[in-house]
Every structure is written in structure tokens, then in C-alpha cells.
Design a protein around this motif. Sequence first.
Motif, PDB file in Angstrom:
ATOM      1  N   GLU A 238       0.498  -1.200   0.152  1.00 58.18           N
ATOM      2  CA  GLU A 238       0.107   0.017   0.165  1.00 58.18           C
ATOM      3  C   GLU A 238       1.140   0.893   0.049  1.00 58.18           C
ATOM      4  O   GLU A 238       1.768   1.169   0.995  1.00 58.18           O
ATOM      5  N   ARG A 239       0.183   2.501  -1.152  1.00 62.22           N
ATOM      6  CA  ARG A 239       1.817   3.388  -0.929  1.00 62.22           C
ATOM      7  C   ARG A 239       0.466   4.746  -0.483  1.00 62.22           C
ATOM      8  O   ARG A 239      -0.956   5.045  -0.827  1.00 62.22           O
ATOM      9  N   THR A 240       0.911   5.107   0.609  1.00 59.16           N
ATOM     10  CA  THR A 240      -0.209   6.462   0.894  1.00 59.16           C
ATOM     11  C   THR A 240       0.648   7.796   0.614  1.00 59.16           C
ATOM     12  O   THR A 240       1.262   8.174   2.117  1.00 59.16           O
ATOM     13  N   GLY A 241       1.271   8.787  -0.741  1.00 55.43           N
ATOM     14  CA  GLY A 241       2.161   9.772  -0.196  1.00 55.43           C
ATOM     15  C   GLY A 241       3.442   8.807  -0.309  1.00 55.43           C
ATOM     16  O   GLY A 241       3.901   8.267  -1.047  1.00 55.43           O
ATOM     17  N   ARG A 242       4.415   8.861   0.930  1.00 55.09           N
ATOM     18  CA  ARG A 242       5.673   8.171   0.573  1.00 55.09           C
ATOM     19  C   ARG A 242       5.458   7.399   1.963  1.00 55.09           C
ATOM     20  O   ARG A 242       6.402   6.404   2.086  1.00 55.09           O
ATOM     21  N   ARG A 243       4.203   7.115   2.948  1.00 51.30           N
ATOM     22  CA  ARG A 243       4.451   5.962   3.427  1.00 51.30           C
ATOM     23  C   ARG A 243       3.796   4.991   2.606  1.00 51.30           C
ATOM     24  O   ARG A 243       2.907   5.332   1.595  1.00 51.30           O
ATOM     25  N   ILE A 244       4.294   4.049   2.734  1.00 51.45           N
ATOM     26  CA  ILE A 244       4.448   2.105   2.465  1.00 51.45           C
ATOM     27  C   ILE A 244       3.970   1.011   3.804  1.00 51.45           C
ATOM     28  O   ILE A 244       4.140   1.407   4.761  1.00 51.45           O
ATOM     29  N   ARG A 245       3.250  -0.309   3.423  1.00 52.08           N
ATOM     30  CA  ARG A 245       3.021  -0.668   4.009  1.00 52.08           C
ATOM     31  C   ARG A 245       2.636  -2.045   3.464  1.00 52.08           C
ATOM     32  O   ARG A 245       2.075  -2.012   2.029  1.00 52.08           O
ATOM     33  N   SER A 246       2.642  -3.094   4.242  1.00 50.58           N
ATOM     34  CA  SER A 246       2.791  -4.723   3.780  1.00 50.58           C
ATOM     35  C   SER A 246       2.578  -5.351   4.420  1.00 50.58           C
ATOM     36  O   SER A 246       2.821  -4.885   5.820  1.00 50.58           O
ATOM     37  N   ARG A 247       1.909  -6.100   4.365  1.00 49.38           N
ATOM     38  CA  ARG A 247       1.265  -7.943   5.124  1.00 49.38           C
ATOM     39  C   ARG A 247       2.193  -9.260   5.274  1.00 49.38           C
ATOM     40  O   ARG A 247       0.781  -8.797   3.754  1.00 49.38           O
ATOM     41  N   VAL A 248       2.562  -8.835   5.405  1.00 45.38           N
ATOM     42  CA  VAL A 248       3.009 -10.715   4.713  1.00 45.38           C
ATOM     43  C   VAL A 248       2.581 -11.495   5.329  1.00 45.38           C
ATOM     44  O   VAL A 248       2.982 -11.949   6.626  1.00 45.38           O
ATOM     45  N   ASP A 274       7.085 -23.096  10.256  1.00 43.13           N
ATOM     46  CA  ASP A 274       6.569 -22.635   9.984  1.00 43.13           C
ATOM     47  C   ASP A 274       7.568 -21.025  10.240  1.00 43.13           C
ATOM     48  O   ASP A 274       7.415 -19.763   9.222  1.00 43.13           O
ATOM     49  N   LEU A 275       7.962 -20.239  12.024  1.00 41.80           N
ATOM     50  CA  LEU A 275       8.474 -19.566  11.148  1.00 41.80           C
ATOM     51  C   LEU A 275       9.554 -19.400  10.605  1.00 41.80           C
ATOM     52  O   LEU A 275       9.822 -18.078  10.225  1.00 41.80           O
ATOM     53  N   SER A 276      10.483 -20.085  10.468  1.00 41.06           N
ATOM     54  CA  SER A 276      11.271 -19.935   9.022  1.00 41.06           C
ATOM     55  C   SER A 276      10.927 -19.655   8.067  1.00 41.06           C
ATOM     56  O   SER A 276      11.630 -18.911   7.183  1.00 41.06           O
ATOM     57  N   GLU A 277       9.444 -20.527   7.853  1.00 36.94           N
ATOM     58  CA  GLU A 277       9.013 -20.216   6.363  1.00 36.94           C
ATOM     59  C   GLU A 277       8.688 -18.631   6.403  1.00 36.94           C
ATOM     60  O   GLU A 277       8.614 -17.877   5.020  1.00 36.94           O
ATOM     61  N   HIS A 278       8.192 -18.488   7.477  1.00 40.49           N
ATOM     62  CA  HIS A 278       8.182 -16.631   7.584  1.00 40.49           C
ATOM     63  C   HIS A 278       8.762 -15.929   7.633  1.00 40.49           C
ATOM     64  O   HIS A 278       8.793 -14.968   6.353  1.00 40.49           O
ATOM     65  N   ALA A 279       9.915 -15.854   7.845  1.00 39.07           N
ATOM     66  CA  ALA A 279      11.378 -15.244   8.087  1.00 39.07           C
ATOM     67  C   ALA A 279      11.928 -15.036   6.455  1.00 39.07           C
ATOM     68  O   ALA A 279      12.049 -13.714   6.190  1.00 39.07           O
ATOM     69  N   PHE A 280      12.225 -15.938   5.828  1.00 36.12           N
ATOM     70  CA  PHE A 280      12.018 -15.804   4.421  1.00 36.12           C
ATOM     71  C   PHE A 280      11.172 -14.956   3.683  1.00 36.12           C
ATOM     72  O   PHE A 280      11.543 -13.701   2.687  1.00 36.12           O
ATOM     73  N   ARG A 301       9.339 -10.540  15.481  1.00 35.54           N
ATOM     74  CA  ARG A 301       8.254 -11.636  15.893  1.00 35.54           C
ATOM     75  C   ARG A 301       7.095 -11.461  14.986  1.00 35.54           C
ATOM     76  O   ARG A 301       6.529 -10.192  15.082  1.00 35.54           O
ATOM     77  N   PRO A 302       6.603 -12.537  14.425  1.00 41.33           N
ATOM     78  CA  PRO A 302       4.939 -12.477  13.869  1.00 41.33           C
ATOM     79  C   PRO A 302       4.220 -12.201  14.787  1.00 41.33           C
ATOM     80  O   PRO A 302       4.677 -13.222  15.550  1.00 41.33           O
ATOM     81  N   GLU A 303       3.074 -12.043  14.167  1.00 36.90           N
ATOM     82  CA  GLU A 303       1.689 -12.359  15.472  1.00 36.90           C
ATOM     83  C   GLU A 303       0.673 -13.491  14.254  1.00 36.90           C
ATOM     84  O   GLU A 303       1.252 -14.066  13.563  1.00 36.90           O
ATOM     85  N   LEU A 311      -5.078 -19.698   9.949  1.00 37.48           N
ATOM     86  CA  LEU A 311      -4.124 -18.630  10.402  1.00 37.48           C
ATOM     87  C   LEU A 311      -3.693 -18.655  10.001  1.00 37.48           C
ATOM     88  O   LEU A 311      -2.452 -19.780  10.012  1.00 37.48           O
ATOM     89  N   HIS A 312      -2.961 -17.665  10.005  1.00 41.64           N
ATOM     90  CA  HIS A 312      -1.207 -17.530   9.860  1.00 41.64           C
ATOM     91  C   HIS A 312      -0.398 -16.615  10.358  1.00 41.64           C
ATOM     92  O   HIS A 312      -1.212 -15.823  11.481  1.00 41.64           O
ATOM     93  N   LEU A 313       0.642 -16.857   9.472  1.00 37.50           N
ATOM     94  CA  LEU A 313       1.834 -16.018  10.865  1.00 37.50           C
ATOM     95  C   LEU A 313       1.641 -15.093   9.671  1.00 37.50           C
ATOM     96  O   LEU A 313       1.532 -15.218   9.154  1.00 37.50           O
ATOM     97  N   ALA A 314       2.159 -14.197  10.438  1.00 39.53           N
ATOM     98  CA  ALA A 314       1.122 -12.491   9.970  1.00 39.53           C
ATOM     99  C   ALA A 314       2.972 -11.778  10.546  1.00 39.53           C
ATOM    100  O   ALA A 314       2.782 -11.197  11.544  1.00 39.53           O
ATOM    101  N   SER A 315       3.726 -10.755   9.515  1.00 37.98           N
ATOM    102  CA  SER A 315       4.195  -9.541   9.931  1.00 37.98           C
ATOM    103  C   SER A 315       3.961  -7.652   8.921  1.00 37.98           C
ATOM    104  O   SER A 315       3.837  -7.930   7.666  1.00 37.98           O
ATOM    105  N   HIS A 316       3.652  -7.364   9.737  1.00 38.84           N
ATOM    106  CA  HIS A 316       3.732  -6.058   9.430  1.00 38.84           C
ATOM    107  C   HIS A 316       4.077  -5.116   8.991  1.00 38.84           C
ATOM    108  O   HIS A 316       5.128  -4.275  10.204  1.00 38.84           O
ATOM    109  N   ILE A 317       4.785  -4.792   7.821  1.00 36.75           N
ATOM    110  CA  ILE A 317       6.276  -4.230   7.357  1.00 36.75           C
ATOM    111  C   ILE A 317       5.621  -2.971   6.949  1.00 36.75           C
ATOM    112  O   ILE A 317       4.600  -2.343   5.889  1.00 36.75           O
ATOM    113  N   THR A 318       6.241  -1.331   7.584  1.00 38.27           N
ATOM    114  CA  THR A 318       5.857  -0.569   7.528  1.00 38.27           C
ATOM    115  C   THR A 318       7.295   0.573   6.891  1.00 38.27           C
ATOM    116  O   THR A 318       7.858  -0.197   7.263  1.00 38.27           O
TER     117      THR A 318
END
Length: 443
Positions: A238-248, A274-280, A301-303, A311-318
Motif C-alpha cells: 500500500e502506498r499513500t504519499g511517502r508511506r508504504i505498508r505491507s502485510r506478509v 513455520d517460523l523459518s518459512e515466514h522469516a524467508f 516476531r510475527p503475530e 491461521l497464518h503467521l503475519a508481519s506488518h512491514i511499514t
Amino acid sequence: MAPSPSPLTVRTVAIPEGDPRHAAELLELLPDRAPLSWVRGGEGLVGWGCAARLDTSGPERFAAADAWWHAWCEGVEVRDEVGLPGTGPVAFTSFGFADRPGDSVLVVPEVVVGCRDGVRWITTVGEPSPHPVRPVGGPGTVRYETGAVSAEQYRRAVVQAVRILRSGDSAPATASVNGTGADSGAVRKVVLAHDLLATTSEPLDARYLLRALAARYPGCWSFAVDGLVGATPELLLERTGRRIRSRVLAGTTWPRPGVSADDLATSLLGSAKDLSEHAFAAESLAAELRPFCGELAVPERPEVLRLRNVLHLASHITGELHDHAASNGVGALLRLAAAVHPSAAVGGTPTGAAVELIKRLEGMDRGRYAGPVGWVDDAGNGELGIALRCAQIEAEGASDAPGGGRARLFAGGGIVAESDPDLEVAEAAAKLLPVREALDGPG
């Protein structure tokens, strides 16, 4: 000398509270012909009609789409009385997973209705053609059959992938898919998929699927672009101006008899596999974004993201784009998409070698499954998810079912050296449930 033609006018106005369109659910406003959607939790965008369209393909499809969209926006007169993300000129877009021809599209609707933070608006391009809203029809009887890759073929591909990953016998890529040069080495994760065909006794109305998916998965983005319909839990960018966001998302479990959701979540957070797969997935996306960003935050660490089917492991990258990326166009949404697709969540790690392994083992054309899907505005802002939990509806008349319809459903998962082929087949079946259940109607 003949006068120059007047530029096309794109007009955005607020919908007042007394207008019936202000109170209606966005998806209820869609006509039945080629609906367009990007809706989550009752907010987002829907569109219909076609003021302009680009079909593109190949390795330069993102750059071609960005250039075409920029040129189209330069040629119109914009009258935007609302001034929010998603107002003014908007294109809905869906890109092919791979570089094959004919898969990627941008559609500029004649009409867009949007909602953000309680503000409702309508955008029109020129003088839109009338598109009456007809009742939504159900699919009738649904029959399923094997697609290009059966569940058993998928299992065999997983077995081969696990053997290759454990032995390190994957051919290294000679260059990065995304141009970063970071794709050398043996594959550590590869994402494989298979498909399923659904044939319906009645014509298949995309709005039927959209409404059912949105009702069951309000936290996902319910999308429809050129017959590709789904509800994705994964936000590529997601891009809003200079801000970007992703949910992996990477690392998955699913409901089982006798196991509580809390126990499943705890097990997922404690799973080394699963933690290894998510980290990749999280680390590879961050690596592709860092050249564009002055700031980038990646959780340690993911949530756990809980959906009704998995159920998924998720990381919010901003992050925040640095001055150069924000000012010269390289940080526009479609240009950023070229840098990060395919992510490790849908391709593997390292990307180039994993994509080559997909070609060797999977044996099907994904089309636009697992490609970026969403919308973009004239400032290069917008949202792109990954086309997951989706189906490609065949064009009317293309189905061999007289009077009925047909759709191709997709599902898959990330394979690492520790993967169990039988569990991977079960996981893919769980990921097919959203569209299968949606064909049964709203839940």
C-alpha cells in the motif's frame, strides 16, 4: 483548422448522506457486467464500465502499465472535490504471476464509488453509459473436477520439492528476478500450487462470489478484476504519499476437530518450520524495499492472523520512501510492485531459483493467481494485494456447460525442507474452502 478535442473529464464528488448510495453496501451497487472491486470491512472501491483498458505482459509489464497509466492521466481533466486516496482517476489492475503473454490488465472504470473513514464519493469518467443493477443470481448446482494439476499431482510435486530442498540440488539462478542480484544459491523455500475446476448449472455471477466472500472474510480484501474474483488476506503493498505498508503472510495451520483456535495459534508461533518459512518471506520483501526507503520497520516476531479457514503467521512491514524514490517516480506503486513481485510468500527463496523450480515441478499456467491485484490512482498511490483465495471466472460463452458457467480455483503453499507432503495437500484444501463455500452462497 478543426478545434482540438476537449480532454476527457474525470469528476469526483461527495455522495451526501441522504443519497441511497451513501447507506448502501458498496458491493450492492455493482451491476452484473464486469464488476470491479477492492473492498475490506465495508470500505474501499467498486467500479463498472470501461473508459480505458491496457492489456500487457512480459517482464516489463509493470513498467509498461505505469507508463501507460501516467500518460492516460496526463491527458484528462481532473475535477476532484473530495481529495482522498482513491478519488480522482483510478485504475483497477491485476498482473500475471509470470512473464507469460496476455495475463496482465489495467481497467479504468467509467464509474467508481468509494468509501473511506465514513466519507462516500462517486467518480465518473466522461459521460458514463447506463449500467442497471440487476438481481444477483446464484450458480445453481456446482460440480468440481480436476484442473491442470490434481491434488495427487500436487502431492508428488511437493515430494520432489522436499527431496530437492533437503539435498540442495536446486539449480541456482544466474540473475535476480527483481534486479537486485540477491537470488543466487540453492532454494530454501518454494511455493507450489494446484487448481480445481468448478462448473455451474447457472451463469456464474461474480457479485455472488464477492458478497459471499466479503460476508465470511470481512478482514480480507474482496477483489474482482477482469473475471478474477477472490478475498485475499495478504497485502503486497500500500502506498499513500511517502508511506508504504505491507502485510506478509507465510506459515499456516488450519482448524481440526478437538483443537482450539488458541492452541493452534500457540502451536503455530512455536513451529520452527513455520517460523523459518515466514522469516524467508518477510526478510526477502524487506530486502527488496530497502533501496527505496529511508525508514523501514520489520517486526522481530510475527503475530497470528486468524481466519475462519486457516491461521497464518503475519508481519506488518511499514516504511517511508526516501526523497529520490518519492520524487522521481521510481517509488510509484506499480514501480514498487515490479521490485517486490514475486515475493517469497508466493514464489520462494531465493526468488530467481525458486521461480525456476516452480516451472520444473508445478506444471501449470497460474495466470493471474498469486499476482498483484488492486488499484492505483493518478499520484501513484493505491493498494495491491496478492491474488489468493480466488477463482478465474471464464468469459460468458467460453464454458462448455450450456447455460452455465465455469471457474478455475487455485490454492497452494510454501514448501521447505521440513514440509510433510500430506499436510501440504490438506493445507491447500483448506485454502480452497473460501471460494468453494462462497459458491454455496453468503455465510
